[in-house]
Design a protein around this motif. Structure first.
Motif, mmCIF file in Angstrom:
data_model
loop_
_atom_site.group_PDB
_atom_site.id
_atom_site.type_symbol
_atom_site.label_atom_id
_atom_site.label_comp_id
_atom_site.label_asym_id
_atom_site.label_seq_id
_atom_site.Cartn_x
_atom_site.Cartn_y
_atom_site.Cartn_z
ATOM 1 N N THR A 71 -7.211 6.529 5.718
ATOM 2 C CA THR A 71 -5.922 5.858 5.511
ATOM 3 C C THR A 71 -5.971 5.028 4.237
ATOM 4 O O THR A 71 -6.906 4.243 4.053
ATOM 5 C CB THR A 71 -5.597 4.945 6.713
ATOM 6 O OG1 THR A 71 -5.620 5.724 7.915
ATOM 7 C CG2 THR A 71 -4.224 4.304 6.558
ATOM 8 N N PRO A 72 -4.995 5.166 3.363
ATOM 9 C CA PRO A 72 -5.022 4.400 2.107
ATOM 10 C C PRO A 72 -4.833 2.904 2.358
ATOM 11 O O PRO A 72 -4.123 2.499 3.278
ATOM 12 C CB PRO A 72 -3.849 4.978 1.312
ATOM 13 C CG PRO A 72 -2.922 5.538 2.348
ATOM 14 C CD PRO A 72 -3.802 6.046 3.446
ATOM 15 N N LYS A 94 0.516 6.937 -6.578
ATOM 16 C CA LYS A 94 -0.742 7.605 -6.923
ATOM 17 C C LYS A 94 -0.711 9.086 -6.550
ATOM 18 O O LYS A 94 -1.327 9.912 -7.222
ATOM 19 C CB LYS A 94 -1.910 6.913 -6.224
ATOM 20 C CG LYS A 94 -2.264 5.555 -6.809
ATOM 21 C CD LYS A 94 -3.482 4.965 -6.121
ATOM 22 C CE LYS A 94 -3.830 3.595 -6.707
ATOM 23 N NZ LYS A 94 -4.213 3.662 -8.126
ATOM 24 N N ASN A 95 -0.023 9.419 -5.465
ATOM 25 C CA ASN A 95 -0.007 10.803 -5.003
ATOM 26 C C ASN A 95 1.110 11.621 -5.621
ATOM 27 O O ASN A 95 1.052 12.847 -5.587
ATOM 28 C CB ASN A 95 0.115 10.850 -3.476
ATOM 29 C CG ASN A 95 -1.188 10.566 -2.776
ATOM 30 O OD1 ASN A 95 -1.963 11.472 -2.504
ATOM 31 N ND2 ASN A 95 -1.454 9.300 -2.508
ATOM 32 N N THR A 148 0.826 -1.208 0.000
ATOM 33 C CA THR A 148 0.000 0.000 0.000
ATOM 34 C C THR A 148 0.857 1.253 0.000
ATOM 35 O O THR A 148 0.564 2.224 -0.712
ATOM 36 C CB THR A 148 -0.940 -0.005 1.222
ATOM 37 O OG1 THR A 148 -1.955 -0.993 1.025
ATOM 38 C CG2 THR A 148 -1.597 1.357 1.431
ATOM 39 N N ALA A 149 1.925 1.251 0.797
ATOM 40 C CA ALA A 149 2.782 2.441 0.888
ATOM 41 C C ALA A 149 3.381 2.795 -0.466
ATOM 42 O O ALA A 149 3.422 3.977 -0.854
ATOM 43 C CB ALA A 149 3.887 2.201 1.916
ATOM 44 N N TYR A 200 -4.592 -0.497 -0.450
ATOM 45 C CA TYR A 200 -4.732 -0.997 -1.812
ATOM 46 C C TYR A 200 -4.569 -2.514 -1.806
ATOM 47 O O TYR A 200 -3.605 -3.037 -1.237
ATOM 48 C CB TYR A 200 -3.684 -0.354 -2.729
ATOM 49 C CG TYR A 200 -3.798 1.144 -2.788
ATOM 50 C CD1 TYR A 200 -4.866 1.752 -3.434
ATOM 51 C CD2 TYR A 200 -2.845 1.957 -2.171
ATOM 52 C CE1 TYR A 200 -4.981 3.138 -3.485
ATOM 53 C CE2 TYR A 200 -2.949 3.338 -2.217
ATOM 54 C CZ TYR A 200 -4.027 3.923 -2.867
ATOM 55 O OH TYR A 200 -4.136 5.291 -2.913
ATOM 56 N N CYS A 230 7.420 7.720 2.807
ATOM 57 C CA CYS A 230 5.974 7.486 2.776
ATOM 58 C C CYS A 230 5.502 6.513 3.849
ATOM 59 O O CYS A 230 4.299 6.405 4.094
ATOM 60 C CB CYS A 230 5.547 6.978 1.400
ATOM 61 S SG CYS A 230 6.317 5.401 0.930
ATOM 62 N N LEU A 258 2.943 7.499 6.464
ATOM 63 C CA LEU A 258 2.055 6.505 7.066
ATOM 64 C C LEU A 258 2.801 5.774 8.181
ATOM 65 O O LEU A 258 4.012 5.563 8.103
ATOM 66 C CB LEU A 258 1.587 5.503 6.006
ATOM 67 C CG LEU A 258 0.876 6.117 4.791
ATOM 68 C CD1 LEU A 258 0.653 5.071 3.718
ATOM 69 C CD2 LEU A 258 -0.451 6.750 5.210
ATOM 70 N N GLU A 274 2.214 1.955 -3.498
ATOM 71 C CA GLU A 274 1.167 2.409 -4.419
ATOM 72 C C GLU A 274 0.643 3.786 -4.025
ATOM 73 O O GLU A 274 0.312 4.608 -4.882
ATOM 74 C CB GLU A 274 0.022 1.390 -4.447
ATOM 75 C CG GLU A 274 -0.980 1.665 -5.560
ATOM 76 C CD GLU A 274 -1.838 0.468 -5.907
ATOM 77 O OE1 GLU A 274 -2.863 0.663 -6.584
ATOM 78 O OE2 GLU A 274 -1.480 -0.658 -5.513
ATOM 79 N N TYR A 275 0.583 4.036 -2.725
ATOM 80 C CA TYR A 275 0.151 5.349 -2.227
ATOM 81 C C TYR A 275 1.091 6.441 -2.743
ATOM 82 O O TYR A 275 0.656 7.504 -3.202
ATOM 83 C CB TYR A 275 0.130 5.314 -0.709
ATOM 84 C CG TYR A 275 0.159 6.649 -0.011
ATOM 85 C CD1 TYR A 275 -0.958 7.490 -0.013
ATOM 86 C CD2 TYR A 275 1.290 7.058 0.684
ATOM 87 C CE1 TYR A 275 -0.925 8.710 0.646
ATOM 88 C CE2 TYR A 275 1.334 8.268 1.343
ATOM 89 C CZ TYR A 275 0.231 9.092 1.321
ATOM 90 O OH TYR A 275 0.265 10.297 1.970
#
Length: 417
Positions: free
Chosen positions: A278-279, A121-122, A114-115, A281, A193, A230, A117-118
């Motif tokens: 919180t993201p 995406k950002n 997730t970290a 994915y 991140c 995160l 991909e976060y």
């Protein structure tokens, strides 16, 4: 006589023959000697009898697909929902914050995935030269310690080797065995991140300063416009041994591992508002279970066992204050749960005679103790309070009987609910 399963032969007499080994080594499985004392609980724990019963009952009575719109499916779905609530209460979160996984390894992998991909995406706009001030140049940066479980260390190392992330492994102090907060903060970069630090180490037992790390990072996050850091902790070794509250810690993610606290081999991930605050994915895609974050037909029996094992972690001691000594004969505790108010528990107990507070305040009815409220105990916790006090003649056998009485009472009230 032998039974053969996928290249493995089980032979009577406790001999196991594994064809996957080149030398065809024979492995002898030792008989369990009841006189031996098991002392490897950090590796795994046995199932509590009531947990085993919950698993067995679910296998028999909740075999339906939780996604099916009939009574068999509804039964399984209800068990999963109740377990989700129980696991959430154990860590101080909400039911919707709990995502069931196959175990801690999957939960940890999900966080690191997730970290990355976060970040992508950002920070996609940085490819066109935007967002330099927000740390969106380069690869995502992850900070962890050099004593994490392999399901963190090896994933982070793999991401680094594949050129998908930069990783800083902060060394712990050789004096204290603990990670230093200042070392973590000093490792932060504009493209950081994720920070992932275990709550308690599985070999030394040292508890890490997660709360202070989270407080410092949240201050840094206030200065970031796009990419916040995160915060994750692997709490596998802490749960069931020390109080764990996600609100007090301040983490975004917390990994839960059932077989470390007398539950089955199943896991869960606390996410503070998954997909919203919180993201999160998914790594897998399928039928939409677990709100698409972790698809796949739910393992109802194991989830039922995980929820049942939480009983031992539902006790909140209301008279434990840092730096304060307490009377050795007095325990003020709350058994957490929506139907477990103190007066209800005591009126249902077969043997225990106790009170919810001072006898002189018994006329106040079922209202929470103003003493506990004044001490900062939350209202919903104070409402479930029991005051148990022992005397000179109290025996260990009586204490054991009271514990069993409370256990049976809680189980009865939860089943009635």
């Amino acid at each position: 006589m032998a039974n053969k399963f996928d290249g493995i032969t089980i032979v009577t007499g406790h001999t196991l023959y594994d064809e996957s080994l080149n030398d065809h080594t024979l492995h002898h499985l030792p008989d369990i000697n009841p006189e031996r004392i098991y002392m490897d609980y950090n590796a795994t724990t046995p199932l509590e009898p009531e947990v085993l019963q919950a698993v067995s009952t679910a296998l028999q009575d909740a075999w339906g697909n939780p996604s099916s719109n009939h009574i068999a499916g509804a039964t399984a779905k209800a068990i999963i929902y109740q377990s989700r609530q129980s696991v959430a209460r154990m860590v101080g979160g909400k039911a919707e914050d709990i995502i069931f996984t196959s175990g801690g390894t999957e939960a940890n992998n999900l966080v690191l995935h997730t970290a990355v991909e976060y970040f992508q995406k950002n920070c996609g706009a940085a490819e066109q030269g935007e967002g330099l001030q927000n740390g969106c140049r380069g690869l995502p940066h992850i900070i962890t310690s050099n004593i994490e479980h392999d399901s963190i260390q090896q994933v982070a190392s793999h991401l680094q080797k594949e050129g998908k992330a930069e990783v800083t492994f902060v060394p712990v102090s050789r004096v204290s065995g603990c990670i230093e907060v200042e070392d973590v903060i000093a490792a932060v970069r504009p493209n950081t991140c994720l920070i992932s630090v275990m709550l308690a180490n599985n070999e030394t037992g040292v508890i890490m300063p997660l709360q202070e790390i989270c407080q410092r990072v949240k201050f840094l996050n206030k200065q970031r416009e796009r990419l916040r850091i995160l915060l994750h902790t692997d709490a596998a070794q802490a749960l069931g041994k020390i109080p764990v509250d996600v609100q007090e810690l301040g983490v975004d993610y917390l990994t839960i591992v059932g077989h470390k606290f007398y539950a089955p081999r199943i896991g869960a991930l606390f996410v503070n508002g998954p997909g919203s605050r919180t993201p999160l994915y998914p790594m897998l895609f399928g039928g939409g279970q677990e709100r698409n974050f972790r698809p796949g037909t739910e393992n109802t029996p194991m989830i039922a066992g995980l929820g049942k094992s939480v009983f031992r972690d539902k006790i909140r001691f209301n008279n434990r204050f840092p730096g304060s000594d307490i009377l050795p004969n007095t325990i003020n505790m709350s058994i957490l749960g929506p139907t477990l108010q103190g007066w209800r528990v005591l009126s249902t107990c077969r043997r225990l005679l106790a009170s919810v507070g001072a006898a002189c305040h018994s006329a106040s009815g079922n209202r929470p103790s103003h003493i506990l409220l004044s001490c900062g105990v939350p209202t919903e916790v104070a409402a479930n309070a029991l005051r148990v006090s022992v005397g000179r003649g109290t025996t260990k056998a009586e204490v054991d009987a009271v514990v069993e009485d409370l256990r049976e009472t809680v189980q009865l009230l939860e089943e009635m609910n």
